[in-house]
Design a protein around this motif. Structure first.
Motif, PDB file in Angstrom:
ATOM      1  N   CYS A  93     -17.729  19.962  12.990  1.00 38.80           N
ATOM      2  CA  CYS A  93     -16.703  20.993  12.824  1.00 38.80           C
ATOM      3  C   CYS A  93     -15.346  20.371  13.117  1.00 38.80           C
ATOM      4  CB  CYS A  93     -16.957  22.200  13.715  1.00 38.80           C
ATOM      5  SG  CYS A  93     -16.835  21.898  15.465  1.00 38.80           S
ATOM      6  N   SER A  94     -14.330  20.974  12.577  1.00 41.25           N
ATOM      7  CA  SER A  94     -12.970  20.471  12.793  1.00 41.25           C
ATOM      8  C   SER A  94     -11.984  21.621  12.773  1.00 41.25           C
ATOM      9  CB  SER A  94     -12.600  19.435  11.731  1.00 41.25           C
ATOM     10  OG  SER A  94     -12.347  20.060  10.499  1.00 41.25           O
ATOM     11  N   VAL A  95     -10.802  21.339  13.321  1.00 44.51           N
ATOM     12  CA  VAL A  95      -9.698  22.289  13.280  1.00 44.51           C
ATOM     13  C   VAL A  95      -8.442  21.524  12.924  1.00 44.51           C
ATOM     14  CG1 VAL A  95     -10.775  23.724  15.044  1.00 44.51           C
ATOM     15  CG2 VAL A  95      -9.059  22.036  15.720  1.00 44.51           C
ATOM     16  N   GLU A  96      -7.494  22.230  12.351  1.00 44.54           N
ATOM     17  CA  GLU A  96      -6.229  21.599  12.012  1.00 44.54           C
ATOM     18  C   GLU A  96      -5.175  22.010  13.031  1.00 44.54           C
ATOM     19  OE1 GLU A  96      -3.688  22.809   8.567  1.00 44.54           O
ATOM     20  OE2 GLU A  96      -4.150  20.768   7.870  1.00 44.54           O
ATOM     21  N   ASP A  97      -4.363  21.050  13.398  1.00 46.42           N
ATOM     22  CA  ASP A  97      -3.290  21.332  14.342  1.00 46.42           C
ATOM     23  C   ASP A  97      -2.048  20.605  13.870  1.00 46.42           C
ATOM     24  OD1 ASP A  97      -2.927  21.060  17.989  1.00 46.42           O
ATOM     25  OD2 ASP A  97      -1.981  22.362  16.503  1.00 46.42           O
ATOM     26  N   ARG A  98      -0.936  21.178  14.150  1.00 42.78           N
ATOM     27  CA  ARG A  98       0.333  20.564  13.798  1.00 42.78           C
ATOM     28  C   ARG A  98       0.907  19.933  15.062  1.00 42.78           C
ATOM     29  NH1 ARG A  98      -1.374  23.970  10.329  1.00 42.78           N
ATOM     30  NH2 ARG A  98      -0.408  24.350   8.343  1.00 42.78           N
ATOM     31  N   ASP A  99       0.917  18.591  15.049  1.00 47.22           N
ATOM     32  CA  ASP A  99       1.310  17.857  16.244  1.00 47.22           C
ATOM     33  C   ASP A  99       2.296  16.776  15.848  1.00 47.22           C
ATOM     34  OD1 ASP A  99      -0.328  15.624  18.584  1.00 47.22           O
ATOM     35  OD2 ASP A  99       1.375  16.960  18.855  1.00 47.22           O
ATOM     36  N   ARG A 100       3.423  16.713  16.519  1.00 50.32           N
ATOM     37  CA  ARG A 100       4.443  15.677  16.282  1.00 50.32           C
ATOM     38  C   ARG A 100       4.863  15.666  14.814  1.00 50.32           C
ATOM     39  NH1 ARG A 100       1.105  10.738  18.626  1.00 50.32           N
ATOM     40  NH2 ARG A 100      -0.429  11.798  17.339  1.00 50.32           N
ATOM     41  N   GLY A 101       4.890  16.815  14.200  1.00 46.87           N
ATOM     42  CA  GLY A 101       5.324  16.896  12.821  1.00 46.87           C
ATOM     43  C   GLY A 101       4.248  16.591  11.813  1.00 46.87           C
TER      44      GLY A 101
ATOM     45  N   THR B  97      -5.531  20.600   1.674  1.00 46.58           N
ATOM     46  CA  THR B  97      -5.219  21.782   0.895  1.00 46.58           C
ATOM     47  C   THR B  97      -5.613  22.990   1.719  1.00 46.58           C
ATOM     48  OG1 THR B  97      -5.552  20.640  -1.191  1.00 46.58           O
ATOM     49  CG2 THR B  97      -5.667  23.032  -1.242  1.00 46.58           C
ATOM     50  N   LEU B  98      -4.645  23.638   2.250  1.00 43.46           N
ATOM     51  CA  LEU B  98      -4.884  24.770   3.142  1.00 43.46           C
ATOM     52  C   LEU B  98      -5.838  24.362   4.269  1.00 43.46           C
ATOM     53  CD1 LEU B  98      -5.246  27.623   0.509  1.00 43.46           C
ATOM     54  CD2 LEU B  98      -3.220  26.927   1.783  1.00 43.46           C
ATOM     55  N   GLY B  99      -5.700  23.134   4.714  1.00 42.46           N
ATOM     56  CA  GLY B  99      -6.512  22.667   5.825  1.00 42.46           C
ATOM     57  C   GLY B  99      -7.774  21.929   5.422  1.00 42.46           C
ATOM     58  N   ARG B 100      -8.189  22.062   4.169  1.00 40.50           N
ATOM     59  CA  ARG B 100      -9.436  21.424   3.761  1.00 40.50           C
ATOM     60  C   ARG B 100      -9.190  19.933   3.460  1.00 40.50           C
ATOM     61  NH1 ARG B 100      -9.401  26.163   0.524  1.00 40.50           N
ATOM     62  NH2 ARG B 100      -9.069  24.944  -1.362  1.00 40.50           N
ATOM     63  N   LEU B 101     -10.099  19.100   3.879  1.00 41.48           N
ATOM     64  CA  LEU B 101     -10.006  17.674   3.618  1.00 41.48           C
ATOM     65  C   LEU B 101     -11.145  17.229   2.720  1.00 41.48           C
ATOM     66  CD1 LEU B 101      -9.140  16.170   7.121  1.00 41.48           C
ATOM     67  CD2 LEU B 101      -7.589  16.721   5.245  1.00 41.48           C
ATOM     68  N   TYR B 102     -10.817  16.401   1.734  1.00 39.81           N
ATOM     69  CA  TYR B 102     -11.816  15.866   0.824  1.00 39.81           C
ATOM     70  C   TYR B 102     -11.830  14.349   0.975  1.00 39.81           C
ATOM     71  CZ  TYR B 102     -11.553  20.571  -1.003  1.00 39.81           C
ATOM     72  OH  TYR B 102     -11.578  21.937  -1.116  1.00 39.81           O
ATOM     73  N   PHE B 103     -12.901  13.871   1.576  1.00 36.04           N
ATOM     74  CA  PHE B 103     -12.997  12.462   1.895  1.00 36.04           C
ATOM     75  C   PHE B 103     -13.572  11.671   0.728  1.00 36.04           C
ATOM     76  CE2 PHE B 103     -12.112  12.099   6.447  1.00 36.04           C
ATOM     77  CZ  PHE B 103     -12.076  13.430   6.817  1.00 36.04           C
ATOM     78  N   GLY B 104     -12.989  10.476   0.502  1.00 33.39           N
ATOM     79  CA  GLY B 104     -13.572   9.525  -0.430  1.00 33.39           C
ATOM     80  C   GLY B 104     -14.568   8.656   0.307  1.00 33.39           C
ATOM     81  N   ARG B 105     -14.857   7.508  -0.273  1.00 23.77           N
ATOM     82  CA  ARG B 105     -15.891   6.652   0.311  1.00 23.77           C
ATOM     83  C   ARG B 105     -15.399   5.877   1.524  1.00 23.77           C
ATOM     84  NH1 ARG B 105     -19.028   3.345  -4.190  1.00 23.77           N
ATOM     85  NH2 ARG B 105     -20.271   2.897  -2.335  1.00 23.77           N
ATOM     86  N   GLY B 106     -14.089   5.662   1.632  1.00 25.28           N
ATOM     87  CA  GLY B 106     -13.575   4.936   2.774  1.00 25.28           C
ATOM     88  C   GLY B 106     -13.752   3.435   2.670  1.00 25.28           C
TER      89      GLY B 106
END
Lengths: 116, 113
Positions: A93-101, B97-106
């Protein structure tokens, strides 16, 4: 920065059973996210969990298989239902935060699930 | 969402500078570029984020040319503990995108003694 804990850290489950994973954040956040990382692979977003509304699922994931609860701004659960060996993964799980811009996401340590 | 392309793996030795380049030819005007680091058995960790030119923080630098079709993560003087997978992400809302992250292979970076 947000601190996230998950329970359980790992589990071994039998085919056909269900497991509920808990995610706890140390601060109130609007959006929480659930990801899956299969062995040796990258992360895949499962769904977005907003407090007070239904979760939004990504393509390929459905509520019947991965029901999500978000009862308040610091807690969420993900259930993996009717498990099969293909569900063996790490769930994060994860959350988004706005930190240091910056718009940073903070991830939990993950739950390692093995389905036998 | 802009697709990203990174090398699958890179090797380096302790004390060297490592540069990992990410291609994102279809980056949109509102997109930001964000890099994450992931160690085995841990969730990804934010490294750095930028929109154009150069960004530097205490752990890395991010170089973005004027056309923004690529970006380079620079790790100065790597150590064994920098061995990890590095992900480049591009999207609205500064890497999401509105907080969602889409990861590639890295990119799997391995640092040798």
């Amino acid at each position: 920065s947000a601190v996230i804990s998950q329970k359980p850290s790992r589990d071994i489950c039998q085919r056909g059973t269900s497991l509920t994973i808990q995610c706890q954040v140390d601060s109130q956040v609007t959006m929480m996210f659930w990801y899956r990382q299969q062995p040796g692979q990258s992360l895949t977003l499962i769904a977005t969990a907003n407090q007070g509304s239904e979760a939004t699922y990504e393509s390929g994931f459905v509520i019947d298989k991965f029901p999500i609860s978000r009862p308040n701004l610091t807690f969420s659960t993900l259930t993996v239902s009717n498990m099969s060996p293909e569900d063996s993964s790490i769930y994060l799980c994860s959350v988004e935060d706005r930190d240091r811009g910056n718009y940073e996401q903070y991830f939990g340590p993950g739950t390692r699930l093995t389905v036998t | 969402l802009a697709k990203t392309t990174q090398p699958i793996s890179m090797d380096s030795y302790e004390g060297q500078e490592v540069n990992i380049t990410c291609s994102h030819n279809n980056i949109a005007t509102n997109d930001y570029i964000t890099w994450y680091q992931q160690f085995p058995s841990q969730g990804p960790r934010f490294i750095i984020q930028g929109y154009k030119t150069k960004v530097t923080n205490e752990v890395a630098s991010l170089f973005i040319p004027a056309d923004r079709k690529s970006s380079t993560l620079s790790l100065p003087r790597v150590s064994l503990s920098d061995t990890a997978v590095y992900y480049c992400l591009v999207g609205e809302g500064r890497g999401s995108t509105l907080g969602r992250l889409y990861f590639g292979r890295g990119t799997q970076l391995t640092v040798w003694p």
